[in-house]
Design a protein around this motif. Structure first.
Motif, PDB file in Angstrom:
ATOM      1  N   ILE A  20       4.339   5.826   3.002  1.00 15.05           N
ATOM      2  CA  ILE A  20       3.032   6.229   3.549  1.00 15.05           C
ATOM      3  C   ILE A  20       2.812   5.516   4.900  1.00 15.05           C
ATOM      4  O   ILE A  20       3.424   4.480   5.175  1.00 15.05           O
ATOM      5  N   PRO A  21       1.928   6.073   5.740  1.00 14.87           N
ATOM      6  CA  PRO A  21       1.601   5.392   6.998  1.00 14.87           C
ATOM      7  C   PRO A  21       1.008   4.010   6.713  1.00 14.87           C
ATOM      8  O   PRO A  21       0.299   3.825   5.707  1.00 14.87           O
ATOM      9  N   ARG A  22       1.275   3.035   7.587  1.00 17.02           N
ATOM     10  CA  ARG A  22       0.797   1.669   7.364  1.00 17.02           C
ATOM     11  C   ARG A  22      -0.713   1.625   7.138  1.00 17.02           C
ATOM     12  O   ARG A  22      -1.199   0.962   6.223  1.00 17.02           O
ATOM     13  N   ALA A  23      -1.449   2.336   7.989  1.00 23.86           N
ATOM     14  CA  ALA A  23      -2.913   2.282   7.905  1.00 23.86           C
ATOM     15  C   ALA A  23      -3.443   2.889   6.614  1.00 23.86           C
ATOM     16  O   ALA A  23      -4.545   2.536   6.159  1.00 23.86           O
ATOM     17  N   ALA A  24      -2.665   3.769   6.003  1.00 24.04           N
ATOM     18  CA  ALA A  24      -3.128   4.457   4.791  1.00 24.04           C
ATOM     19  C   ALA A  24      -2.750   3.716   3.516  1.00 24.04           C
ATOM     20  O   ALA A  24      -3.101   4.158   2.414  1.00 24.04           O
ATOM     21  N   ALA A  25      -2.055   2.616   3.629  1.00 26.33           N
ATOM     22  CA  ALA A  25      -1.539   1.924   2.452  1.00 26.33           C
ATOM     23  C   ALA A  25      -2.625   1.509   1.454  1.00 26.33           C
ATOM     24  O   ALA A  25      -2.494   1.776   0.247  1.00 26.33           O
ATOM     25  N   PRO A  26      -3.705   0.835   1.895  1.00 30.80           N
ATOM     26  CA  PRO A  26      -4.728   0.417   0.920  1.00 30.80           C
ATOM     27  C   PRO A  26      -5.343   1.596   0.166  1.00 30.80           C
ATOM     28  O   PRO A  26      -5.505   1.547  -1.055  1.00 30.80           O
ATOM     29  N   GLY A  27      -5.654   2.673   0.907  1.00 33.70           N
ATOM     30  CA  GLY A  27      -6.258   3.835   0.279  1.00 33.70           C
ATOM     31  C   GLY A  27      -5.308   4.524  -0.683  1.00 33.70           C
ATOM     32  O   GLY A  27      -5.701   4.957  -1.776  1.00 33.70           O
ATOM     33  N   ALA A  28      -4.021   4.600  -0.311  1.00 35.04           N
ATOM     34  CA  ALA A  28      -3.031   5.230  -1.174  1.00 35.04           C
ATOM     35  C   ALA A  28      -2.850   4.430  -2.459  1.00 35.04           C
ATOM     36  O   ALA A  28      -2.733   5.001  -3.554  1.00 35.04           O
ATOM     37  N   ALA A  29      -2.849   3.115  -2.350  1.00 39.18           N
ATOM     38  CA  ALA A  29      -2.719   2.271  -3.535  1.00 39.18           C
ATOM     39  C   ALA A  29      -3.905   2.474  -4.477  1.00 39.18           C
ATOM     40  O   ALA A  29      -3.743   2.549  -5.704  1.00 39.18           O
ATOM     41  N   ALA A  30      -5.109   2.559  -3.906  1.00 41.09           N
ATOM     42  CA  ALA A  30      -6.303   2.763  -4.720  1.00 41.09           C
ATOM     43  C   ALA A  30      -6.251   4.104  -5.459  1.00 41.09           C
ATOM     44  O   ALA A  30      -6.597   4.196  -6.652  1.00 41.09           O
ATOM     45  N   ARG A  31      -5.808   5.158  -4.787  1.00 38.14           N
ATOM     46  CA  ARG A  31      -5.708   6.475  -5.412  1.00 38.14           C
ATOM     47  C   ARG A  31      -4.673   6.473  -6.543  1.00 38.14           C
ATOM     48  O   ARG A  31      -4.874   7.104  -7.590  1.00 38.14           O
ATOM     49  N   LEU A  32      -3.572   5.783  -6.337  1.00 41.43           N
ATOM     50  CA  LEU A  32      -2.559   5.696  -7.398  1.00 41.43           C
ATOM     51  C   LEU A  32      -3.125   5.018  -8.648  1.00 41.43           C
ATOM     52  O   LEU A  32      -2.888   5.463  -9.779  1.00 41.43           O
ATOM     53  N   LEU A  33      -3.873   3.947  -8.443  1.00 42.66           N
ATOM     54  CA  LEU A  33      -4.454   3.232  -9.573  1.00 42.66           C
ATOM     55  C   LEU A  33      -5.507   4.066 -10.295  1.00 42.66           C
ATOM     56  O   LEU A  33      -5.685   3.945 -11.513  1.00 42.66           O
ATOM     57  N   GLN A  34      -6.204   4.920  -9.546  1.00 41.09           N
ATOM     58  CA  GLN A  34      -7.262   5.743 -10.137  1.00 41.09           C
ATOM     59  C   GLN A  34      -6.687   6.943 -10.910  1.00 41.09           C
ATOM     60  O   GLN A  34      -7.181   7.294 -11.979  1.00 41.09           O
ATOM     61  N   LYS A  35      -5.635   7.556 -10.348  1.00 38.39           N
ATOM     62  CA  LYS A  35      -5.157   8.820 -10.890  1.00 38.39           C
ATOM     63  C   LYS A  35      -4.029   8.689 -11.918  1.00 38.39           C
ATOM     64  O   LYS A  35      -3.780   9.612 -12.691  1.00 38.39           O
ATOM     65  N   PHE A  36      -3.344   7.556 -11.901  1.00 36.79           N
ATOM     66  CA  PHE A  36      -2.162   7.435 -12.746  1.00 36.79           C
ATOM     67  C   PHE A  36      -2.230   6.179 -13.600  1.00 36.79           C
ATOM     68  O   PHE A  36      -2.955   5.228 -13.291  1.00 36.79           O
TER      69      PHE A  36
END
Length: 326
Positions: A285-301
């Protein structure tokens, strides 16, 4: 204080060119052609006393040529070089006692004799006082754990054992500046790690300055506080490994350990799935999107573990080399 100073260093070689076949031989005799190879092409950098600097680049980049100039083996075509306040190619006795050049593919130990014989020869060459020689030898033998190898003929030793004894031989005169050219080349994982640990310990204990070349990124990431990257004879980067990442890396990799089979479509919406073998997933993922992507993974999976990492440094260096050719 500055230990190594390089300003606009150049080293060019004139290489004969010849076409294939008998006609090529005749032409090369009557009309010889030569090509100028710019092995080192106008590089500048400095190294402070006590620094441990990585000097990296692909084969033919100019690393070994630079080290040979710094140690006085080669004359430069142009530029200014100072090593411990000396001009290297003058080969002054005081200068030679301050430096050492270790080349992983070259041996200085006498092949048929025990290493101890080579050590005694070096003591005579460098005019090391007997007590100082004894003390230094004991320290190096202890650090490198080679006491049991001193009386064994060199030809009967493994590559890793020989490399450790080569280091002892080159450090007996207590040089203040070490030029290490591929010191772990050809070694297995354990032997290479032993050499790295020794270099680190020697640098910290003695305050010696170290310039290290290596194709193994493990050497660089574990040892070097700063790196100089050379490609096609030109210096293309100088700074810390962290600066390399900041400048050249626009992406991160999220590694996830799942407890349930995921919906692959939903995973691909978060980022580029570069590896999937349940329960492990890697997503770029893009560097700037890392925190948001991690949060979505924890929420959805259903996530058992999650880490956000930089790409492997080898991949980063490869990207730098590729970009520098454009």
């Amino acid at each position: 204080m500055v230990a190594v100073q390089i300003e606009h260093l150049k080293k060019h070689f004139s290489v004969p060119q010849r076409e294939a076949g008998l006609l090529g031989v005749v032409h090369s005799f009557f009309q010889p052609k030569k090509k100028i190879v710019r092995a080192v092409d106008d590089i500048s950098f400095t190294i402070d006393e006590g620094e441990l600097v990585g000097f990296i680049g692909p084969n033919g980049a100019g690393k070994t040529t630079t080290l040979k100039i710094l140690s006085g083996v080669l004359y430069p075509t142009a530029g200014m070089v100072r090593v411990a306040g000396h001009i290297p190619w003058r080969r002054e006795e005081e200068f030679l006692k301050k430096i050492t050049l270790v080349m992983g593919q070259k041996n200085q130990l006498l092949w048929e004799l025990p290493a101890m014989d080579s050590f005694l020869l070096n003591r005579a060459i460098y005019e090391i006082p007997k007590e100082e020689f004894k003390q230094t030898l004991e320290e190096l033998v202890s650090l490198l754990e080679v006491e049991q190898l001193l009386t064994t003929p060199v030809r009967k030793l493994s590559l890793g054992q020989r490399m450790r004894l080569e280091l002892v031989a080159t450090l007996l005169h207590r040089p203040r500046i070490l030029f290490l050219d591929e010191p772990t080349i050809g070694l297995d994982v354990v032997a290479a790690q032993n050499i790295r640990e020794f270099i680190t310990a020697y640098n910290k204990k003695t305050g010696a300055t170290v310039l290290l070349t290596s194709h193994y990124m493990g050497d660089i990431t574990q040892l070097a506080s700063r790196v100089c990257i050379i490609n096609e004879g030109k210096l293309i980067f100088e700074g810390s490994l962290a600066k390399i990442v900041d400048r050249w890396v626009n992406e991160k990799v999220i590694r996830v350990l799942l407890t349930n089979e995921p919906n692959m479509q939903e995973l691909s919406e978060i980022g580029e799935v570069i590896s999937y073998q349940f329960p492990r997933v890697e997503i770029r993922i893009p560097r700037a999107a890392a925190p948001g992507a991690a949060a979505r993974l924890l929420q959805k999976f259903s996530v058992a573990d999650l880490t956000i990492e930089e790409p492997p440094i080898e991949e980063v260096i490869r990207k730098i080399f590729t970009n520098s050719k454009r």
